[in-house]
Design a protein around this motif. Sequence first.
Motif, PDB file in Angstrom:
ATOM      1  N   VAL A  25       0.835  -1.203   0.000  1.00 30.43           N
ATOM      2  CA  VAL A  25       0.000   0.000   0.000  1.00 30.43           C
ATOM      3  C   VAL A  25       0.869   1.253   0.000  1.00 30.43           C
ATOM      4  O   VAL A  25       0.580   2.222  -0.706  1.00 30.43           O
ATOM      5  N   GLU A  29       0.644   4.221  -2.613  1.00 30.03           N
ATOM      6  CA  GLU A  29       0.374   5.567  -2.123  1.00 30.03           C
ATOM      7  C   GLU A  29       1.452   6.540  -2.592  1.00 30.03           C
ATOM      8  O   GLU A  29       1.157   7.665  -2.999  1.00 30.03           O
ATOM      9  N   ASN A 179      -9.988  -1.731  -0.457  1.00 27.15           N
ATOM     10  CA  ASN A 179      -9.100  -2.162   0.627  1.00 27.15           C
ATOM     11  C   ASN A 179      -7.736  -1.494   0.539  1.00 27.15           C
ATOM     12  O   ASN A 179      -7.111  -1.226   1.565  1.00 27.15           O
ATOM     13  N   ASN A 182      -8.412   2.695   0.899  1.00 28.50           N
ATOM     14  CA  ASN A 182      -8.861   3.088   2.234  1.00 28.50           C
ATOM     15  C   ASN A 182      -7.709   3.111   3.242  1.00 28.50           C
ATOM     16  O   ASN A 182      -7.853   3.682   4.324  1.00 28.50           O
ATOM     17  N   ASN A 183      -6.594   2.518   2.893  1.00 29.60           N
ATOM     18  CA  ASN A 183      -5.416   2.549   3.756  1.00 29.60           C
ATOM     19  C   ASN A 183      -4.432   3.649   3.368  1.00 29.60           C
ATOM     20  O   ASN A 183      -3.322   3.708   3.902  1.00 29.60           O
ATOM     21  N   ASN A 185      -3.549   7.872   2.768  1.00 28.36           N
ATOM     22  CA  ASN A 185      -3.841   9.151   3.416  1.00 28.36           C
ATOM     23  C   ASN A 185      -3.808  10.255   2.364  1.00 28.36           C
ATOM     24  O   ASN A 185      -2.798  10.414   1.670  1.00 28.36           O
TER      25      ASN A 185
END
Length: 187
Positions: A25, A29, A179, A182-183, A185
Amino acid sequence: MSSAQQVVNKMIEATLFQLTAQVNVEQFEQVIQQNLAAKEQATTSTTQFYDALMLNIVYFFENKKSWQVLVESMFTGKEVLAVESFEQEMLTQQMMIRQDLDEKQQAYTEQFHPQYKNPEFTRESICYEYAFESLAHSLRTDFTTQFIRKFANSPVLLEVDVAETIRVMDGTIEYHVSNIVNNMNFA
């Protein structure tokens, strides 16, 4: 639900699990944040930045529509179920979508601007939506390529409800993307 549909649903879930099980993730990100920063640096105002993101989101939505049509054509035998055919057709569709967006950019941005005044429309919400649709677009393509490679010759594909199969594919892709995103920022 037919047993063939259940088998294909498990094939879909297994393929997506395989593609997402080892997702980093933080790496996704970082890529999204770099894309957002590049888009922001290329614009001179918040409105232009939002326009750029919204145009990308429209691009992803249009690609999703093309993907649905192509998958339906492959499952009904109108197109060959082959990776090369899928990739070539998607590239062709992407070029057409880009051209169409370029031609209609002014009309699109005029439609976008009233949305920016909505209190629910925030920098965080538009960045989330961009990340979600960007990852869904990438995963949809990777999934379809992998699925075709693994199951193109599976006779069970001829026994399923095509609309239901596309719905399951899309829903499962969006579940996995949620999933991941949503993790992240975006504040």
